[in-house]
Design a protein around this motif. Structure first.
Motif: not given
Length: 283
Positions: A15-32, A4-8
């Motif tokens: 992302r640089l260390l684990a490029p194969d992971a799935v990263f979810l930004g606010r458009s995919q999963a909004d923590l609010s 969870f997190g994409e731009t922080g």
């Protein structure tokens, strides 16, 4: 691995260390919207989850306590319950702001908490919710995060140091600056260990850079490494009032993570040198 997190700062280092992971930004999963976070975990069914997102605007949290609580407490709670249902470990990043900042000794994981403001209180509530969920988890408390990404103290000092001849910096708050890349690396070591050892229970761990110092001395080190020469004038916290109180003592005892995972405190000076190089600043 689901992150969870994409731009922080932390998410971008992950992302640089684990490029194969799935990263979810606010458009995919909004923590609010905590339920969207739980749904994302159920839909992706990963082997492990890292929550690298948070409401980190410490001063703004005083004016937006409901949003801060949604993001920092309710969303991690929803993630943890989904992870517990599926038997998935959850790694979650927390903060030194769960403490009251009193004294001058490093705090270990057993020390009493006592947040001074909304941000720390909501992060502590998130920790409690995760611990109560029944999910296998690791909560990683850290401090004074910096990187080449986003907004942070190092980037602010590099900008101001190039613009001004004199800066007043708080000198009575002491802590350990922590490169985001080192937090990312620590999380990946913990993730691999948790997956390889299904019986490992986890818990709360402290992780911060070394050596500890004040914000003013940190600024001096930034300027020295960057070849900048503004005068730094020490001031007390009272000389720089903010809506949210900051802990005066942010020292963290990081011996437990060394004992359990073999992870040592990183030397922030190495991380600082890389950020300065990446920023294209230097003598």
């Amino acid at each position: 691995m689901l992150v969870f997190g994409e731009t922080g700062q932390l998410a971008r280092e992950l992302r640089l260390l684990a490029p194969d992971a799935v990263f979810l930004g606010r458009s995919q999963a909004d923590l609010s919207d905590p339920e969207s976070c739980a749904k994302a975990i159920r839909d992706h069914r990963p082997q492990i989850v890292i929550n690298a997102a948070a409401y980190t605007a410490v001063d703004r949290a005083e004016e937006q306590p409901d949003i801060a609580r949604l993001v920092n407490a309710d969303a991690p709670a929803a993630m943890a319950h989904a992870c517990a249902e599926l038997g998935i470990p959850l790694l979650h990043v927390s903060t030194d702001y769960v403490f009251d900042g009193s004294g001058d000794q490093p705090r270990d994981e057993t020390c009493p908490t006592g947040p001074l403001g909304v941000y720390g209180a909501t992060k502590l509530a998130g920790e409690a919710a995760i611990a109560a969920s029944g999910a296998r988890h690791v909560i990683l408390r850290t401090s004074w995060v910096f990187s080449a990404f986003g907004a942070n103290f190092v980037k602010t000092m590099l900008r101001l140091g190039a613009e001004r001849d004199r800066l007043t910096i708080v000198a009575d708050q002491i802590g350990g600056p922590t490169p985001a890349v080192d937090i990312a690396q620590a999380l990946l070591v913990i993730a691999r260990t948790m997956l390889a050892q299904p019986d490992r229970p986890g818990g709360i761990y402290h992780f911060s850079g070394a050596p500890d110092l004040s914000w003013a001395d940190f600024a001096r080190r930034i300027f020295a490494q960057a070849g900048l020469s503004p005068e730094v004038v020490d001031i007390p916290s009272s000389g720089y009032p903010t809506p949210a109180r900051r802990p005066a003592n942010s020292r963290l005892d990081c011996s437990r993570i060394k004992d359990d995972f073999g992870i040592s405190r990183p030397d922030w000076r190495k991380g600082l040198a890389k950020v300065i190089r990446d920023a294209g600043v230097g003598a």
